[in-house]
Design a protein around this motif. Sequence first.
Motif, PDB file in Angstrom:
ATOM      1  N   VAL A 109      37.846  43.112  47.221  1.00  0.00           N
ATOM      2  CA  VAL A 109      36.631  42.871  46.435  1.00  0.00           C
ATOM      3  C   VAL A 109      35.670  41.904  47.124  1.00  0.00           C
ATOM      4  N   ASP A 110      36.190  40.917  47.817  1.00  0.00           N
ATOM      5  CA  ASP A 110      35.301  39.977  48.513  1.00  0.00           C
ATOM      6  C   ASP A 110      34.487  40.691  49.589  1.00  0.00           C
ATOM      7  N   ALA A 113      31.809  42.751  47.907  1.00  0.00           N
ATOM      8  CA  ALA A 113      30.795  41.890  47.297  1.00  0.00           C
ATOM      9  C   ALA A 113      29.794  41.385  48.329  1.00  0.00           C
ATOM     10  N   TYR A 121      31.467  44.951  38.431  1.00  0.00           N
ATOM     11  CA  TYR A 121      32.877  45.317  38.563  1.00  0.00           C
ATOM     12  C   TYR A 121      33.540  45.434  37.206  1.00  0.00           C
ATOM     13  N   SER A 160      44.357  38.719  42.809  1.00  0.00           N
ATOM     14  CA  SER A 160      43.082  38.925  43.497  1.00  0.00           C
ATOM     15  C   SER A 160      41.960  39.146  42.484  1.00  0.00           C
ATOM     16  N   ARG A 163      41.142  35.790  40.478  1.00  0.00           N
ATOM     17  CA  ARG A 163      40.377  34.862  41.309  1.00  0.00           C
ATOM     18  C   ARG A 163      38.933  35.303  41.438  1.00  0.00           C
ATOM     19  N   PHE A 164      38.719  36.595  41.674  1.00  0.00           N
ATOM     20  CA  PHE A 164      37.358  37.097  41.851  1.00  0.00           C
ATOM     21  C   PHE A 164      36.558  36.966  40.557  1.00  0.00           C
ATOM     22  N   GLU A 167      35.334  33.512  39.891  1.00  0.00           N
ATOM     23  CA  GLU A 167      34.254  33.089  40.777  1.00  0.00           C
ATOM     24  C   GLU A 167      32.970  33.890  40.578  1.00  0.00           C
ATOM     25  N   ASN A 168      33.067  35.013  39.855  1.00  0.00           N
ATOM     26  CA  ASN A 168      31.906  35.914  39.705  1.00  0.00           C
ATOM     27  C   ASN A 168      31.808  36.433  38.276  1.00  0.00           C
ATOM     28  N   CYS A 172      31.227  40.694  36.269  1.00  0.00           N
ATOM     29  CA  CYS A 172      32.558  41.283  36.116  1.00  0.00           C
ATOM     30  C   CYS A 172      32.914  41.461  34.644  1.00  0.00           C
TER      31      CYS A 172
END
Length: 217
Positions: A109-110, A113, A121, A160, A163-164, A167-168, A172
């Motif tokens: 995903v990073d 992105a 997402y 994963s 965490r994403f 941060e986003n 999401c």
Amino acid sequence: MNKQQVLVITGMHRSGTSLVTGLLQQAGVDIGQTLLPANRGNPYGYLEDTDFLDFQKQVLRARGLDMFVTQPIDFVPTGTETARARSLIEARAGKLLWGWKDPRTSLFVDFWAQLLPEAHYVFLYRPPIDVVISLMRRGDFSANGRIELGLQSWCVYNESIVRFVEENRGNCLLAHIYGVADQPESFITRLCSQLQLDLPQQNADSLGHYHPENLMR
């Protein structure tokens, strides 16, 4: 001129991503022209754009990995890989509302992105034991010695994702698949509101990819 909208659907394998992708396809999201065909493992269709699917499978294979990963991937793309990913995106530049579904996207995903900073997402969550039983039922592995592998992979995928999302949060949506199956219209409403998406069809009269026997709880 309308702004392009990109929607990425992912989650651990057997977490209901096909169900949700079918729902979003019905709502007007272009999920690709060449989709992975149905087979015994998913008789109603995977709804996976083979361009993105093949790319991510090759990225894993190049690192000696497959869909079952037991450690987080520190993904450093090669120039060739980045160029290919960009070409996949550029090929869809004329689409106003498009996206793709592949569980493996959870691992990258990073990377996506960075290439698609405006993308939204949808992450799907399903309890680990249900996922492992579904994997066994599909024939991905037997009960002898491989259950731990499925649980480890579930952890890597979902760590994963968490965490994403943390941060986003603005782009999401993390959803429990049983909640989506029970209240699809509420899911669509929440999706449009939280991610500020404009879906052509915001009703959910039919869940064509929802078959209770394939989403046992």
